[in-house]
Design an enzyme around this catalytic site. Sequence first.
Site, mmCIF file in Angstrom:
data_model
loop_
_atom_site.group_PDB
_atom_site.id
_atom_site.type_symbol
_atom_site.label_atom_id
_atom_site.label_comp_id
_atom_site.label_asym_id
_atom_site.label_seq_id
_atom_site.Cartn_x
_atom_site.Cartn_y
_atom_site.Cartn_z
ATOM 1 N N ASP A 133 0.859 -1.200 0.000
ATOM 2 C CA ASP A 133 0.000 0.000 0.000
ATOM 3 C C ASP A 133 0.887 1.239 0.000
ATOM 4 O O ASP A 133 2.098 1.154 0.243
ATOM 5 C CB ASP A 133 -0.928 0.016 1.217
ATOM 6 C CG ASP A 133 -0.163 0.014 2.536
ATOM 7 O OD1 ASP A 133 0.688 -0.868 2.722
ATOM 8 O OD2 ASP A 133 -0.390 0.911 3.382
ATOM 9 N N GLU B 283 -0.026 -0.876 5.724
ATOM 10 C CA GLU B 283 1.039 -0.487 6.662
ATOM 11 C C GLU B 283 0.961 0.993 6.974
ATOM 12 O O GLU B 283 1.324 1.426 8.066
ATOM 13 C CB GLU B 283 2.406 -0.835 6.060
ATOM 14 C CG GLU B 283 3.561 -0.814 7.055
ATOM 15 C CD GLU B 283 4.164 0.554 7.291
ATOM 16 O OE1 GLU B 283 4.878 0.716 8.284
ATOM 17 O OE2 GLU B 283 3.925 1.478 6.482
HETATM 18 ZN ZN ZN Z 1 5.415 4.880 4.720
HETATM 19 ZN ZN ZN Z 2 6.715 1.758 4.539
#
Ligand code: ZN
Ligand code: ZN
Length: 470
Positions: free
Chosen positions: A89, A152
């Site tokens: 992501d 994340e």
């Molecule tokens: Zn980042």
């Molecule tokens: Zn990262």
Amino acid sequence: MKYDFESAAAAYQDAMVSDLSSLITIDSERDTDHATDTAPLGPGPAMALNSVIAMAERDGFTSKNVENVAARIELGSGSEILGVLGHVDVVPAGDGWVRPPFTPTIEGDRIYGRGTADDKGPVIAAYYALRILRDLNVPLSKQVHLILGTDEESEWYGMHRYMATQPVPDFGFSPDAEFPIINGEKGIVSFLLTQKHVAAAPAAITLLHFRAGIRPNMVPGRATAELQGELPDYLEAQLQAYAKVNHLQAEWQQNGQKTTLTMIGKGAHAMNPGAGKNAATYLADFLSGCALDLDPAGSLYLYTIAHYLHLKTAGEGLGINYSDRKMGPLTAAADIFEFSQDGKQSVLINVRYPQGTSADLIRDQIETAVGEDNYAVSIDGEDETPHYVPDSDPLVQTLLDVYSEHTGLPGKEGIVGGGTYGRMLKRGVAFGAQMPGAPDIMHQADEYIEIKTIVRAAAIYADAISRLAN
Ligand code: ZN
Ligand code: ZN
């Protein structure tokens, strides 16, 4: 070195650039507003995840899709598991791009696009490390799991689902930071200070609203205060003078009895609040220094910000400044400000703390500083405790050795205030792929990675895995 990992990685340069390019074209920002059953975190993250799984299938690796929020690509066998933890992501593109964020642009040795450095480029390098190890028939006596998360940059839902449902690696590293190594991460916790009711009293000026901040991990670059009442004539000039000496910008907007003051500072990541100029604490400092006849609630709110928080990014105003010999100083970033005369009156402070203190202790210290008659202080959200893998651990030693042998540079331990997937494992660290001292381009406009960085990282990761899983 028994194997020529450098040449093996160089041979894959074009393939890595091609696979990274196709990944860049997918805007994989977490987008739960458009979640579906097959894309629980939005279409982009799931598409990016499936695109890497497709690469693994193309190349004959065994892989596992975990609920379309995480995945694993496998190599080797054995009872122990070495995990390599990355994410596909990205943060939002944001403003200021000269090049297109989701169309790869190659200029010289650089490839530009959102996610090139964080973390799609390093993920591709780690994936090709597995290919290199397989091509060279490097014997492995452990399982190697390349594990990918898909949010994340926000809540880590994907990686948490993975760890809850899949075999947890015994040890590992995350290619999502910089070399030589990040083996320590400070604790991360936010505190909400809610102002208690203050008895009203007649005043010439009322603070109607005070607002700043959008994310708990970002120092606000913009703050506004709305005042009602007759303001002194000199106040506008004083505001501009204050802004000028502090290298800020200020705006003044009057509409009858209501005036809105805006301060523009400089945003920063909450783990390094000193790098920014907190627009809210500057605005509060200005207003509380003007000796205005202000209402009691507004007055207390502005005084608290100015007195306890302004320019006190080590928490010294709150009495929470603490430093650990290994992990360094605590940082405190006041990131979200909400005040309305008849509504919420709060400040959210994001703290990064070293080992040797705790969120509960810090909460008590803040309450003592600001006074429990004035504020309720609570821990907001999760308390992520400090994470540290000693530099004597063979994992750290091996990674530093590999780094030094490939770069000729000295390796030493590193501690940061940010959080990486390294903290998901008790014996987990972050390792590359940015070189130390390289400009920090993650999360910024015109993010890029140097192609030689990808190639070198693939060689380093292949070597590191060969030694850790031998
Ligand atoms: Zn980042
Ligand atoms: Zn990262």
